[in-house]
Design a protein around this motif. Sequence first.
Motif, PDB file in Angstrom:
ATOM      1  N   PHE A  61     -46.082 -37.193   6.716  1.00  0.00           N
ATOM      2  CA  PHE A  61     -46.738 -36.306   5.356  1.00  0.00           C
ATOM      3  C   PHE A  61     -46.572 -34.923   5.345  1.00  0.00           C
ATOM      4  CE2 PHE A  61     -49.226 -40.371   6.169  1.00  0.00           C
ATOM      5  CZ  PHE A  61     -48.720 -41.094   5.131  1.00  0.00           C
ATOM      6  N   GLY A  62     -45.378 -34.542   5.966  1.00  0.00           N
ATOM      7  CA  GLY A  62     -45.208 -33.171   6.122  1.00  0.00           C
ATOM      8  C   GLY A  62     -44.829 -32.436   4.891  1.00  0.00           C
ATOM      9  N   MET A  63     -44.962 -31.166   4.666  1.00  0.00           N
ATOM     10  CA  MET A  63     -44.658 -30.480   3.562  1.00  0.00           C
ATOM     11  C   MET A  63     -43.116 -30.169   3.652  1.00  0.00           C
ATOM     12  SD  MET A  63     -45.995 -26.522   2.672  1.00  0.00           S
ATOM     13  CE  MET A  63     -47.634 -27.070   2.538  1.00  0.00           C
ATOM     14  N   VAL A  64     -42.736 -29.987   4.991  1.00  0.00           N
ATOM     15  CA  VAL A  64     -41.203 -29.685   5.152  1.00  0.00           C
ATOM     16  C   VAL A  64     -40.421 -30.904   5.838  1.00  0.00           C
ATOM     17  CG1 VAL A  64     -39.789 -28.216   6.918  1.00  0.00           C
ATOM     18  CG2 VAL A  64     -41.805 -27.268   6.038  1.00  0.00           C
ATOM     19  N   GLN A  65     -39.271 -30.988   5.080  1.00  0.00           N
ATOM     20  CA  GLN A  65     -38.160 -31.766   5.523  1.00  0.00           C
ATOM     21  C   GLN A  65     -36.973 -31.084   5.685  1.00  0.00           C
ATOM     22  OE1 GLN A  65     -39.493 -32.037   2.395  1.00  0.00           O
ATOM     23  NE2 GLN A  65     -41.327 -33.066   3.029  1.00  0.00           N
ATOM     24  N   VAL A  66     -36.529 -30.973   7.034  1.00  0.00           N
ATOM     25  CA  VAL A  66     -35.141 -30.243   7.122  1.00  0.00           C
ATOM     26  C   VAL A  66     -33.997 -31.315   7.268  1.00  0.00           C
ATOM     27  CG1 VAL A  66     -34.109 -28.717   8.607  1.00  0.00           C
ATOM     28  CG2 VAL A  66     -36.396 -28.779   8.457  1.00  0.00           C
ATOM     29  N   SER A  67     -32.976 -31.385   6.197  1.00  0.00           N
ATOM     30  CA  SER A  67     -32.168 -32.409   5.917  1.00  0.00           C
ATOM     31  C   SER A  67     -30.941 -31.888   5.618  1.00  0.00           C
ATOM     32  CB  SER A  67     -32.753 -33.262   4.931  1.00  0.00           C
ATOM     33  OG  SER A  67     -32.031 -34.497   4.882  1.00  0.00           O
ATOM     34  N   PRO A  68     -29.736 -32.480   6.004  1.00  0.00           N
ATOM     35  CA  PRO A  68     -28.544 -32.104   5.385  1.00  0.00           C
ATOM     36  C   PRO A  68     -28.403 -32.353   3.709  1.00  0.00           C
ATOM     37  CG  PRO A  68     -28.223 -34.284   6.464  1.00  0.00           C
ATOM     38  CD  PRO A  68     -29.836 -33.768   6.575  1.00  0.00           C
ATOM     39  N   ASN A  69     -27.586 -31.643   3.097  1.00  0.00           N
ATOM     40  CA  ASN A  69     -27.697 -31.879   1.652  1.00  0.00           C
ATOM     41  C   ASN A  69     -26.040 -31.774   1.433  1.00  0.00           C
ATOM     42  OD1 ASN A  69     -30.154 -30.970  -0.435  1.00  0.00           O
ATOM     43  ND2 ASN A  69     -30.163 -31.094   1.785  1.00  0.00           N
ATOM     44  N   THR A  70     -25.565 -32.771   0.679  1.00  0.00           N
ATOM     45  CA  THR A  70     -24.162 -33.036   0.187  1.00  0.00           C
ATOM     46  C   THR A  70     -23.785 -32.705  -0.906  1.00  0.00           C
ATOM     47  OG1 THR A  70     -24.253 -35.348  -0.103  1.00  0.00           O
ATOM     48  CG2 THR A  70     -23.780 -34.759   2.267  1.00  0.00           C
ATOM     49  N   ILE A  71     -24.742 -32.565  -1.810  1.00  0.00           N
ATOM     50  CA  ILE A  71     -24.446 -32.520  -3.254  1.00  0.00           C
ATOM     51  C   ILE A  71     -25.444 -31.769  -3.899  1.00  0.00           C
ATOM     52  CG2 ILE A  71     -25.283 -34.818  -4.005  1.00  0.00           C
ATOM     53  CD1 ILE A  71     -22.884 -34.935  -5.784  1.00  0.00           C
ATOM     54  N   THR A  72     -25.060 -30.853  -5.000  1.00  0.00           N
ATOM     55  CA  THR A  72     -26.160 -30.401  -5.979  1.00  0.00           C
ATOM     56  C   THR A  72     -25.552 -30.592  -7.333  1.00  0.00           C
ATOM     57  OG1 THR A  72     -26.322 -28.138  -4.632  1.00  0.00           O
ATOM     58  CG2 THR A  72     -26.965 -28.222  -6.892  1.00  0.00           C
ATOM     59  N   GLY A  73     -26.514 -31.305  -8.085  1.00  0.00           N
ATOM     60  CA  GLY A  73     -26.445 -31.890  -9.282  1.00  0.00           C
ATOM     61  C   GLY A  73     -26.241 -33.488  -9.355  1.00  0.00           C
ATOM     62  N   GLY A  74     -26.055 -34.094 -10.602  1.00  0.00           N
ATOM     63  CA  GLY A  74     -25.809 -35.251 -10.803  1.00  0.00           C
ATOM     64  C   GLY A  74     -27.468 -36.106 -10.400  1.00  0.00           C
TER      65      GLY A  74
END
Length: 772
Positions: A61-74
């Motif tokens: 239930f954390g405020m922070v999620q440190v995660s890879p992002n592969t795409i912006t949009g769609g």
Amino acid sequence: MRKHIFVYLSLLLTACNSEQQTVFPSLSTYVNPFIGATTNTEAAGTYHGLGKTFPGATAPFGMVQVSPNTITGGDNGSGYSDEHTSIEGFAFTQMSGIGWYGDLGNFLVMPTIGKVKTFAGTLDNPEEGYRSRYNKASETASAGYYSVQLTDYNIQVEATALPHSGMLCFTFPESKEAHIQIDLARRVGGTSVLQSIEVIDNQRIRGWMKCTPEGGGWGNGEGKADYTVYFFAEFSRPFNSHGVWSAQIPDYYKRKRENIESKNYQKLIKQAEILPSIKECEGKHIGFYADFETQKDEQIILKSGISFTSLKNAEENLHTEMEGWDFDETYKTCARMWDEQLSKIIVEGGTEDEKTVFYTALYHTLIDPRICSDVNGEYLGADGEIHQTKKFNKRTIFSGWDVFRSQMPLQTIINPTLVNDLINSLVEVGEQSGKEYLERWEILNAFSGCMLGNPAISILCDAYSKGIREYDIEKAYQYALNTSRLFGNNDYGYTPGKTGVSMTLEYAYNDWCMARLAEWLGKKEESQYFDKRAKTYTTIFDTEWGWFRPRDSKGDFMPLPKAGRLEEWYGCMECNLYQQGWFVPHDVKGMIQLLGGREKVLTDLQAMFEKTPKDYLWNAYYNHANEPVHHIPFLFNYLNVPWLTQKWTRDICQNAYHNSVKGLVGNEDVGQMSAWYVLAATGIHPICPGNLRYEITSPVFNRIEIKLDTLTATGKVFVIEAINNSPTNIYIQRAELNGKPHEKCYLTYNDIVKGGKLILTMGPQPTNCFKN
């Protein structure tokens, strides 16, 4: 790759202050965050895609999620999809399992080598920007940990998180041109519209990113998400130099999702001005870079506190949770948090894959509704003012239409305090906004209006019925009453239009919930009024056609399509009449009579499942990929054929959930898809939240121990044992509750929270040991 991923840390986990802590089983080792981590529409067979979960690190239930992002949009709500071959950065906020274009994905950090680039690049041409291809075989994730090798830069990235802060560890090659870049404008489903950065010294930075509907985001702006993310970040070693890039976005440019994806907009970002050594900057599309000269295998850590309230609180969040630089110790603390939460349900038996599916599902149910108050209890209210909560944790991301069905009924058992927090939070949003009603899909104070019905009324009714009542019930009831007056069926008892069947049936159930609340609070006239409205589901039943059917504004039934009740979107939201028509959870017996009686209903219901594809992907029959059908397998209990509930729930558990990226047949939807599995695999599931009844079905596991919460429970544990359980012995032959024969095909919530043991003897042949 760190050794602790393969050899789990000692069970004697300790916090950073080395004080002795309670020992928990190492259940987090069963969590596979890659389950569902794809938005692939081709594999799903529908525009909705598959699970849309994120694989990165977060705390419960954390405020922070440190995660890879592969795409912006769609329509990529998680910002990540497994089939993508390059990564554009690692964001500190994410949403789990949602469609509607998504939001968050803020504070995007990327380590690079070479010339500083201001443009992320594209999936087709990653070399155009700062994104990098990655070694898929190197990608590793567990509860609270993520790691990957960026092949274009030969940099290993590791991530972990605590509730209000995140940490990234970069292992660099030898280089005179190493950088850590931060794209401050980045936002899933759109863009931040304004950002600010301040360089405090050569190890610390702080700033903010303002995200409004004008920048797209949730529902591409239609979801009205309006928030500011504050950050306070530190580097483990001083940077040699630094700078800012700033793209000049003309005032007349629109900035919704489709605009920022356009070639003209991307060209402006590519042409952003690089401003070396600048100490402070504010702009419409800015980023920050820190320069380093690195030795081979040198590690540099970036950590940041995040707040939706203030810069001061972002710094306090970081220093309260991550005072030091020990990555392993930080991960250890996060893993211990997960072990504590996951140990609320301990299962024995089943295969290793089934345990992984189960604990990953449980993990996914423990992400939202997340905390949005800071370590000091402060949070930004819906009135734009800073408030401080001392009696509950302020929570956000309430996907009401999804989670009222399974997710919140699960949490009433294992996390009733969370449910209490959620109701307090929704009531405060209603009060502080001046709207004085309960929103159906809330995100960071926004009344997004997403989906339909009044699911918050269901959550309130279910909680109150179970003794979860540490909130202002009179105010909560009044806001529920206001909600039902604003959103509900018309004076004739139905909602007209192209989604009228879905709305009419959902509102009728919500009216039943209002009737129960009014009854319990001694409001007799209102109870009687809503009980009558709860019966209005009959107003859209076409007796000649023999099924529910939408009416137009004049009250006439709308013309039938060629596909009849299999036509998606005819009278329904994201489904068809065959699927939605079974949703009368508050009056199942009345529904059976209306639909033609037991034999006709049983034949029809059996046909639905028999025509369902074996893989349970999106289809016109039992479409497990979408929520309206999630109660249907348990209706067989009401038809006095409980073995069919047992048969089909075991089949769904086996064929709709897998230990793989494509292991969720539909959107995770903020815990709902996984909560269905957790409950069904445990052997219990509700049809009607607000009613204390949980249907009994065939457990996947031989023994399930549920730890109970003192807020509502008088017992300590409730145990379900399935004797002789196996993939072939799926049918219940007899049942005992606390040593006595149990002849009901259901348990009540009170049966569970009193503690005790339900013993089910299993066999290969259907039998009816229950008496309704």
